[in-house]
Design an enzyme around this catalytic site. Structure first.
Site: not given
Ligand code: APR
Length: 255
Positions: A117, A229
């Site tokens: 991304h 994580a």
């Molecule tokens: N440890 C592990 N997982 C975690 C933690 C943590 N401390 N905190 C949050 N999470 C998890 C949440 O439960 C969720 O499932 O991380 C995930 C984050 O999800 P999103 O906020 O949707 O982020 P992501 O999956 O990276 O989004 C994908 O969407 O908006 C676009 O381009 C943007 O790259 C991004 C893509």
């Protein structure tokens, strides 16, 4: 004496990471209750149309995130460090495919990395397509370091509706890996959310989700382990390095 041209026939690992792996470093996720999309609308700040309509608003959104990403107190956490250790010590190839645009994997020491991304700390010129390291704010007053055009710099970030980067290389890696890990992603955004399906269709390759809570695609994974994580990723890497691929299932709950 191995043939110098021999490819590494050791089992390779593909690791998809998302915003959850950077949360404990102090960077916001997107879809958690306190996430970025709870405060901004995607169509206002993360599409080519938004940039064309109001470039200063889009540049301002990313300038605020860039300042956050380069802040002194934002550093790689134990999960980033564990993945860099895995790359250094695993006998086969380890590829991190990250959806994240921060540089925490690099700062932890990971080298074999695809930012599908894009990267918040790079600017791209819409006139000459030149990409340049960029840690400061981007404004319309800046000139492209390559072609000198004014007001043509944008974040080197993939917006909704644009093609993610590195997809051919990612597809090749998914086709040949012996283990697929998904860490800290909600499984909401494609094509990343579909990578696990690609691996499952091959059959016989362990797929593991390491996340705070079950993602949208949780049932697609053969194994899963839930928790922060910074705790579950180092433990998983320790087991992988001591017990090999068989540890993938042992450490993570069987489905
Ligand atoms: N440890 C592990 N997982 C975690 C933690 C943590 N401390 N905190 C949050 N999470 C998890 C949440 O439960 C969720 O499932 O991380 C995930 C984050 O999800 P999103 O906020 O949707 O982020 P992501 O999956 O990276 O989004 C994908 O969407 O908006 C676009 O381009 C943007 O790259 C991004 C893509």
């Amino acid at each position: 004496m191995a043939d110098a041209g021999a490819t590494n026939d050791q089992p390779s690992i593909v690791i998809l990471t998302g915003a959850g792996i950077s949360k404990e470093s102090g960077l916001a996720t997107f879809r958690d209750a306190d996430g970025i999309w709870a405060r901004y609308r995607i169509e206002d700040v993360a599409t080519p149309e938004a940039y064309a309509r109001d470039p200063e608003r889009v540049l301002g959104f990313y300038n605020a995130r860039r300042r956050g990403a380069v802040a002194d107190d934002v550093r790689p956490n134990p999960a980033h460090v564990a993945l860099a250790r895995l790359e250094a010590e695993w006998p086969g190839e380890v590829l991190i495919v990250t959806q994240n645009i921060d540089d925490l994997h690099e700062r932890a020491g990971s080298k074999n990395l695809i930012h599908m991304h894009g990267e918040l700390l790079k600017a791209r010129c819409t006139a000459c397509a030149g990409v340049h390291p960029w840690r400061a704010d981007i404004t319309l007053d800046h000139a492209c370091p390559a072609c000198g055009s004014l007001g043509t710099l944008r974040p080197h970030v993939v917006w909704f509706g644009e093609m993610p980067l590195g997809l051919d290389e990612i597809e090749d890696a998914l086709t040949g890996c012996a283990l697929f890990l998904s860490i800290g992603t909600s499984g909401n955004v494609y094509p990343a959310a579909g990578f696990v399906q690609h691996v499952r269709m091959r059959g016989g390759v362990p797929t593991v989700e390491l996340n705070l809570e079950p993602s949208e695609g949780a049932t697609l994974f053969e194994h899963a382990r839930y928790g922060p994580a910074s705790e579950i990723v180092p433990a998983f890497v320790d087991d992988l390095l001591s017990g090999g691929l068989a540890a993938a299932g042992a450490r993570a709950s069987l489905r």
